[in-house]
Scaffold this active site. Structure first.
Site, mmCIF file in Angstrom:
data_model
loop_
_atom_site.group_PDB
_atom_site.id
_atom_site.type_symbol
_atom_site.label_atom_id
_atom_site.label_comp_id
_atom_site.label_asym_id
_atom_site.label_seq_id
_atom_site.Cartn_x
_atom_site.Cartn_y
_atom_site.Cartn_z
ATOM 1 N N GLY A 89 1.615 -69.953 5.917
ATOM 2 C CA GLY A 89 0.803 -70.468 4.823
ATOM 3 C C GLY A 89 0.074 -69.356 4.091
ATOM 4 O O GLY A 89 0.087 -68.192 4.507
ATOM 5 N N ASP B 52 2.557 -76.485 17.267
ATOM 6 C CA ASP B 52 2.702 -77.633 16.373
ATOM 7 C C ASP B 52 1.439 -78.483 16.462
ATOM 8 O O ASP B 52 1.139 -79.059 17.517
ATOM 9 C CB ASP B 52 3.925 -78.447 16.784
ATOM 10 N N LEU B 53 0.701 -78.567 15.364
ATOM 11 C CA LEU B 53 -0.570 -79.289 15.394
ATOM 12 C C LEU B 53 -0.399 -80.799 15.522
ATOM 13 O O LEU B 53 -1.384 -81.512 15.673
ATOM 14 C CB LEU B 53 -1.423 -78.947 14.173
ATOM 15 N N ALA C 187 -2.743 -76.496 8.421
ATOM 16 C CA ALA C 187 -3.252 -77.800 7.982
ATOM 17 C C ALA C 187 -2.132 -78.613 7.351
ATOM 18 O O ALA C 187 -1.092 -78.077 6.952
ATOM 19 C CB ALA C 187 -4.380 -77.623 6.970
ATOM 20 N N TYR C 188 -2.366 -79.899 7.268
ATOM 21 C CA TYR C 188 -1.531 -80.822 6.503
ATOM 22 C C TYR C 188 -2.135 -80.833 5.105
ATOM 23 O O TYR C 188 -3.240 -81.328 4.909
ATOM 24 C CB TYR C 188 -1.583 -82.204 7.141
ATOM 25 N N THR D 229 -12.429 -78.323 3.302
ATOM 26 C CA THR D 229 -12.135 -78.500 1.881
ATOM 27 C C THR D 229 -13.267 -79.182 1.111
ATOM 28 O O THR D 229 -14.080 -79.909 1.695
ATOM 29 C CB THR D 229 -10.864 -79.363 1.733
ATOM 30 N N ASP D 230 -13.283 -78.947 -0.185
ATOM 31 C CA ASP D 230 -14.212 -79.648 -1.073
ATOM 32 C C ASP D 230 -13.911 -81.139 -1.125
ATOM 33 O O ASP D 230 -14.752 -81.944 -1.537
ATOM 34 C CB ASP D 230 -14.116 -79.067 -2.477
ATOM 35 N N TYR E 142 -6.366 -87.393 2.689
ATOM 36 C CA TYR E 142 -6.464 -85.978 3.036
ATOM 37 C C TYR E 142 -7.913 -85.589 3.299
ATOM 38 O O TYR E 142 -8.230 -84.953 4.304
ATOM 39 C CB TYR E 142 -5.879 -85.129 1.904
ATOM 40 N N TRP F 79 -8.962 -75.063 -4.200
ATOM 41 C CA TRP F 79 -8.049 -74.553 -5.228
ATOM 42 C C TRP F 79 -7.465 -73.176 -4.867
ATOM 43 O O TRP F 79 -7.500 -72.240 -5.658
ATOM 44 C CB TRP F 79 -8.769 -74.477 -6.559
#
Length: 280
Positions: free
Chosen positions: A10, A31-32, A55-56, A96-97, A120, A145
């Site tokens: 990623g 593998d999460l 992350a997904y 995340t925001d 999400y 972003w």
């Protein structure tokens, strides 16, 4: 400092591998969707710090696959955090925001009420809660972003579209902070080192400044890349997606500066570096 990273290919994990000697675990190794197996890797490691950069991230897909999103973004980070806490190893996690509702226009502070609009965001919030409940020394960095020269991101999408079109419509009523993955990786490493030295950690915000709309972000990409593309701003309502997006993704990053001396990055400078790497 020995660093164990969950994630390998990623955007953030790639930058972590470029910036430091880390042990990065790809999906074939960690593998999460198998939280207990990931926790076992932590219990067996000799790392000084564990960073979760996996992350997904398929925001729209998560609306129909919240079980998997929750497993990867919620249950697995909590399991990893508990294993790290049991071993006394500091844990750094990315959030995340999207844990916020996107209401108003003021930058979100760490202590502001959360209220995710989509699956999400709910899954990432559950991850935050699980990491905190684990009780170990940890830090959570909420970001937004993200972009880089690798992986899928807005910058690369705009560059690709500019090769096919000279006019494009982009949402202009969603405002946030584009974040260079390289700067996020550097912040994660610095925070991890501080935790290893005894810092208590907590929840922090880290995103690019100044805040900008997606439409103006696109305009800056084309300007720096020398692409003659006309960007027409449109409202979110004109570009419906399965998952609702927050209109206000601005975040107050002052706590990270106060506690770690880490300033919010200048995303325009970060963009220039990415375009140079892409040879644009």
């Amino acid at each position: 400092m020995k660093v164990l990273v969950f994630g390998k290919s990623g955007q953030t994990a790639t930058e972590l591998r470029r910036q430091a000697e880390v042990t990065a675990l790809g999906r074939d190794e960690a593998d999460l969707t198998e939280p207990d197996a990931c926790a076992a890797l932590v219990r067996a490691c000799d790392a000084d710090v564990v960073i979760n950069a996996a992350a997904y991230t398929a925001v729209d897909q998560a609306e129909n696959d919240e079980v998997t999103a929750d497993l990867v973004n919620g249950i697995a980070p909590a399991a990893i955090a508990r294993a790290a806490a049991d071993r006394g190893i500091p844990f750094v996690h990315i959030s995340t925001d999207y844990v916020f509702s996107g209401a108003g226009a003021a930058p979100w502070r760490v202590e502001d009420p959360i209220g995710p609009l989509n699956a999400y965001g709910r899954s990432k919030l559950r991850g935050e809660q699980g990491v905190i409940a684990a009780g170990g020394r940890s830090a959570i960095l909420r970001t937004s972003w993200m972009f880089s020269a690798h992986g899928k991101n807005f910058v690369k999408t705009m560059l690709r579209l500019s090769q096919m079109r000279d006019k494009i419509e982009v949402v202009e009523d969603q405002i946030g902070g584009p974040t260079p993955a390289a700067d996020l990786a550097a912040a994660l490493l610095q925070v991890g080192a501080a935790l290893a030295d005894g810092h208590a950690g907590g929840i922090y915000h880290f995103c690019g400044q100044p805040a900008v709309s997606w439409a103006d972000f696109a305009r800056e990409i084309f300007a720096q890349a020398g692409r003659r593309v006309t960007v027409t701003g449109i409202p979110t309502s004109a570009y419906p997606t399965p998952a609702r997006r927050p209109l206000n993704s601005r975040m107050d990053c002052s706590a990270l500066m106060r506690d770690f001396g880490i300033a919010a990055p200048d995303w325009k400078s970060g963009l220039a570096k990415v375009l140079q790497e892409l040879d644009v």
